[in-house]
Design a protein around this motif. Structure first.
Motif, mmCIF file in Angstrom:
data_model
loop_
_atom_site.group_PDB
_atom_site.id
_atom_site.type_symbol
_atom_site.label_atom_id
_atom_site.label_comp_id
_atom_site.label_asym_id
_atom_site.label_seq_id
_atom_site.Cartn_x
_atom_site.Cartn_y
_atom_site.Cartn_z
ATOM 1 N N GLU A 148 -37.357 27.444 -13.878
ATOM 2 C CA GLU A 148 -38.629 27.903 -12.445
ATOM 3 C C GLU A 148 -37.989 27.590 -10.923
ATOM 4 O O GLU A 148 -38.310 26.520 -10.706
ATOM 5 C CB GLU A 148 -39.739 28.136 -12.380
ATOM 6 C CG GLU A 148 -40.909 28.965 -11.811
ATOM 7 C CD GLU A 148 -41.831 29.464 -11.392
ATOM 8 O OE1 GLU A 148 -42.629 29.664 -10.432
ATOM 9 O OE2 GLU A 148 -42.332 29.071 -12.899
ATOM 10 N N TRP A 149 -36.952 28.210 -10.564
ATOM 11 C CA TRP A 149 -36.614 27.657 -8.876
ATOM 12 C C TRP A 149 -37.232 28.286 -8.233
ATOM 13 O O TRP A 149 -37.898 29.576 -8.252
ATOM 14 C CB TRP A 149 -35.346 27.979 -9.000
ATOM 15 C CG TRP A 149 -34.077 27.585 -10.062
ATOM 16 C CD1 TRP A 149 -33.452 27.873 -11.029
ATOM 17 C CD2 TRP A 149 -34.170 26.344 -9.442
ATOM 18 N NE1 TRP A 149 -33.096 26.813 -11.403
ATOM 19 C CE2 TRP A 149 -33.049 26.202 -10.439
ATOM 20 C CE3 TRP A 149 -33.304 25.300 -8.581
ATOM 21 C CZ2 TRP A 149 -31.727 25.166 -10.917
ATOM 22 C CZ3 TRP A 149 -32.817 24.535 -8.338
ATOM 23 C CH2 TRP A 149 -32.243 24.138 -9.513
ATOM 24 N N TYR A 189 -32.657 26.693 -3.484
ATOM 25 C CA TYR A 189 -33.711 26.833 -3.924
ATOM 26 C C TYR A 189 -33.880 25.686 -4.853
ATOM 27 O O TYR A 189 -32.803 25.106 -4.929
ATOM 28 C CB TYR A 189 -33.409 27.901 -5.387
ATOM 29 C CG TYR A 189 -32.986 29.681 -4.952
ATOM 30 C CD1 TYR A 189 -33.590 30.262 -5.426
ATOM 31 C CD2 TYR A 189 -31.709 30.314 -4.662
ATOM 32 C CE1 TYR A 189 -34.209 31.879 -5.241
ATOM 33 C CE2 TYR A 189 -31.787 31.219 -4.160
ATOM 34 C CZ TYR A 189 -32.742 32.518 -4.422
ATOM 35 O OH TYR A 189 -32.625 33.566 -4.286
ATOM 36 N N ASN A 191 -32.434 31.454 -10.497
ATOM 37 C CA ASN A 191 -33.419 31.959 -11.459
ATOM 38 C C ASN A 191 -32.728 33.025 -12.894
ATOM 39 O O ASN A 191 -32.908 34.502 -12.467
ATOM 40 C CB ASN A 191 -34.886 32.868 -11.575
ATOM 41 C CG ASN A 191 -35.874 31.348 -10.660
ATOM 42 O OD1 ASN A 191 -36.673 30.980 -10.857
ATOM 43 N ND2 ASN A 191 -35.669 32.017 -8.948
#
Length: 846
Positions: free
Chosen positions: A314-315, A323, A400
């Motif tokens: 999860e970025w 990110y 993502n």
């Protein structure tokens, strides 16, 4: 020029240059010819007194089952020029001759076996049996028949274990007319055995069929058990011997195996941080453990961050297309990753901090000093700060859900290289690793061999793809083979071209070297140790910093490789400088080197006992901007101040260079210049600043340079004003075959009989270059007369006339389609799902 340059350049080579097989090294073992030549009278002449390994014939497209008493033997059809297990034959006819047997053996199918033969397009023809088990004794029966009559009946031949008549164990000469057979026995000391078919009268040679059998094959036969592993639906509670009930982890398989077993990796990706392969019970060089992909190229072992590589991380968007995510921890330590990859063709480089990452600059110089003026670098990559990793992709997309390879990289405190190796091999003699993809590792494989002796080392790595791996292989083992592998830090070339564009087209190697957390220091292979005897052959090593790095390695041979876009050096013979030794007797020959940004061969550091090393019959071409305008060709010096670095019969083609070698401003002492020996080379330069301080510089030819005409002429060579004047057949399309009016023909210098070389003292073993499977590795002496003659034949073999031709090719050869050897790694040879074709022949002949 981008990644596709190899397909362009190599295809031009493949269309023009030779595949001349295997006439350099004698068979791995001496053959005792026990029977024949003997006339074939009946099917009972087939010898099945030992256990059959396999049999084959030429000319049919179906199996031929022959009944011999109570036994059946299947002769499998073999194609001429076939490259692959279990047998290779170098004949180049595509249509075997038929109607060659007119007798009757009492068995129709055996008559059909003898009815066709493979006719050798070269003399001698070469037959190679593969996948043998060292230590076992084999028997081979070879069948020949050509009863078509007429002038053909005058053709004679013999079989030998040597490529040169009179230098090995030979059968009697026999006529091919009447059908006949010979039988020979040998104890394998390698995984292959070579037989040479010499045509005598009329130069013809032929082979109809063979039978290979083994004595006591149940003694330490490899592959006693196979253990299957699948990363997707495996279970470590299982036995693992049933393919449909595989294990989950490789570690579980390693707990179950012994010598002779095979670990088969089913398709999928195995994520590991570090894995140790050590002290396998019963593993010997005669009883090998094998780890292989079931289908080459479909099993990956990855040291990359699993969640990022699977697209599950999860970025968080930080703005400006950057990110972030919490930095990865392993065993309670943060992992600082300097390496990574994206979408199979982009490199991701770690920046030193978030500020410089946002600005797309690096302030570090080589050696770690801080530069006042920043060096601009591409803005994509990642940085580490305050326990988080920051990422910007090359296409500035949202990461993502995307696959991003973030390599294992650096422990914050643990700097022991071995502890960061993805696969660390300790005390597993004879280990074979075949057909795997190695991804995202700081160090893909580490081979340790702390002890010497007849049952250590002898590892084999073949058909593996090393991708986005900072070092592919570190080896301290000895007598090992590395073949048909592909080493690439995919995207490095694009990244450097982008960096050059950001810095006014300046190719700044030191700055590139120093970017980020640790340098962009990517080696194909890093080979060092107190022993040597490695064979490094037929690999494709591209888009890395240094292709091959050596140290403390003796008697190592590097041949048949393609090295492309090695940003610093193609080969460095200096990795042992920490212990003040860089070894001796490294032979680098029959390689194609494309792109020469820095010195193609580097030897600048080390202790007093350096060399000699030999660089001969290679083709070096600067095929793009940094290569064409390389600042230097050879970055060499020898600390023993004798003939330590030998450059003979090479072709070097660049558009400009500051010199052939790194100048006296660096070395200061002219003794270093005199340590080099340059002889019979062709050098093509538009401009060259050439100094006249080499110890031996003779019979070299230079084209296109306005500089050192008097020196070239004074030392037995000559200068021509144009590339065309050299008499190459089609140099613009990379065909360097000599035309009949080439001034290079017989213009070279033969090496004197007292030329300085070193070879192994093999004591009980006879012959030269058997050292790959020899074990007294410490004794070095000047060559005997026999050894010296073999070496001279090696570097100037099959030359005609009063003098050798200058350059890597001799006049009069009909060039085949496949030089350098076609690359056969899983990365580029065949569609995934097809087994790669293995070339066992240990040497090319030019």
């Amino acid at each position: 020029m981008k990644k596709s340059i190899l397909s362009v350049v190599a295809m031009m080579f493949l269309a023009c240059l030779p595949l001349l097989l295997a006439n350099k090294t004698d068979a791995a073992s001496s053959v005792a010819w026990t029977t024949g030549p003997t006339p074939i009278t009946s099917v009972d002449d087939i010898d099945l007194s030992w256990d059959l390994v396999h049999a084959g014939s030429w000319g049919t497209d179906e199996d031929l089952t022959v009944t011999v008493g109570a036994e059946e033997i299947v002769f499998v059809p073999r194609t001429v020029g076939q490259a692959g297990n279990p047998v290779d034959l170098s004949a180049n006819r595509a249509d075997p001759v038929t109607d060659s047997f007119i007798g009757d053996t009492g068995a129709a199918n055996f008559n059909a076996v003898l009815d066709s033969f493979a006719y050798g397009g070269s003399n001698p023809n070469v037959l190679v049996f593969n996948d043998l088990t060292p230590g076992l004794t084999y028997r081979v029966q070879l069948f020949v028949s050509d009863e078509r009559g007429g002038a053909l009946s005058d053709r004679t031949q013999l079989f030998s274990d040597s490529d040169s008549l009179g230098e090995g164990s030979e059968t009697d000469i026999f006529a091919r007319g009447p059908a006949s057979f010979v039988i020979g026995e040998f104890t394998a000391d390698a995984t292959y055995q070579m037989f040479y078919i010499h045509g005598i009268e009329q130069d013809g040679n032929a082979l109809n069929a063979y039978v290979l059998s083994v004595e006591d094959p149940d003694l330490e036969t490899p592959g006693l058990s196979s253990f299957y592993v699948c990363p997707d639906h495996g279970d470590d509670a299982r036995a693992g011997t049933d393919r449909d009930q595989p294990l989950l982890t490789i570690e579980a398989a390693l707990e179950r195996v012994g010598g002779g077993d095979t670990i088969v990796l089913l398709p999928g990706t195995f994520y590991v941080d570090t894995m140790r392969i050590s002290d396998i019970p019963g593993a010997t060089i005669n009883n090998r453990l094998t780890i292989r992909a079931e289908t080459p190229g479909t099993a990956t072992i990855s040291q990359a961050w699993p969640e990022a590589a699977k697209g599950e991380l999860e970025w968080t968007h930080e703005g400006d297309d950057i990110y972030s995510a919490p930095q990865r921890e392993v065993d309670g330590e943060l992992i600082y990753s300097p390496i990574g990859g994206f979408r199979e063709d982009w490199i991701l480089v770690g920046h030193e901090d978030l500020e410089n990452f946002r600005n797309g600059v690096s302030r570090y110089g080589r050696g770690g000093e801080t530069r006042d003026e920043p060096f601009r670098i591409p803005e994509h990559g990642f940085a580490h700060e305050d326990g988080r990793i920051y990422l910007r992709l090359p296409d500035r997309s949202d990461p993502n859900g995307q696959r991003v390879v973030i390599g294992f990289g650096h422990f914050s405190e643990n700097s022991d290289l071995r502890d960061r190796a993805m696969l660390r091999v300790d005390n597993v003699p004879g280990l074979v690793i075949d057909g795997l993809r190695i991804e995202g590792a700081f160090l893909g494989m580490w081979f340790e061999s702390a002890a010497s002796g007849p049952n250590t080392g002898h590892n084999i790595v073949r058909n593996c793809l090393f991708e986005w791996t900072q070092r592919g292989i570190n080896n301290r083992s000895h007598a090992s083979i590395y073949e048909w592998n592909d080493f690439s830090y995919t995207g490095l070339r694009q990244w450097i071209d982008e960096a050059r564009g950001l810095n006014n087209n300046r190719f700044a190697t030191p700055e590139i070297f120093a970017v980020g957390y640790g340098p962009i220091w990517m080696f194909g292979m890093f080979i060092y140790g107190d022993r040597g005897n490695a064979e490094i052959r037929y690999n494709y090593i591209h888009q890395v910093w240094d292709g091959l790095h050596f140290g403390n390695m003796n008697d190592t041979h590097v041949y048949g490789n393609i090295l492309e876009d090695n940003i610093d050096n193609a080969i460095e013979i200096e990795a042992g400088r920490e212990s003040s030794r860089t070894g001796h007797n490294v032979h680098f020959y029959h390689n194609l080197v494309l792109g020469l940004a820095n010195g193609a061969v580097s030897q600048t550091k080390g202790g007093p006992n350096v060399g000699p090393h030999y660089i001969y019959r290679n083709v070096f071409i600067g095929h793009d901007d940094p290569g064409w305008f390389s600042w230097v060709f050879a970055k060499n010096r020898s600390h023993n101040r004798s003939k330590g670095l030998i450059y003979h019969h090479n072709l070097i083609w660049m558009r400009s260079s500051s010199g052939l070698y790194w100048g006296s401003g660096y070395w200061r002492e002219q003794e270093f210049h005199r340590s080099m020996d340059w002889r019979n080379n062709v050098m093509i330069f538009d401009r060259l600043n050439h100094e006249e301080t080499l110890g031996h510089f003779s019979h070299n030819v230079m084209a296109g340079d306005a500089g050192p005409k008097p020196h070239i002429q004074r030392t037995g060579g000559f200068y021509v004003e144009s590339l065309e004047a050299l008499g190459f057949r089609d140099p613009e399309n990379y065909d360097f075959t000599l035309t009949e009016d080439s001034p290079l023909i017989e213009a070279g210098q033969r090496l004197p009989d007292d030329f300085l070389i070193h070879v192994k003292d093999l004591e009980a073993r006879e012959g030269w270059r058997q050292a790959l499977f020899a074990y007294d590795l410490e004794v070095i002496r000047d060559a005997t007369v026999e050894g010296r003659e073999q070496f001279l034949a090696d570097i100037q073999r099959n030359t005609t006339g009063e003098a050798p031709d200058i350059g890597p090719f001799e006049f009069g050869r009909e060039m085949g389609p496949d030089w350098p050897r076609p690359r056969r790694s899983v990365y580029n040879a065949a569609p995934l799902g097809e087994a790669p074709v293995l070339e066992p022949f240990p040497h090319l002949e030019w």
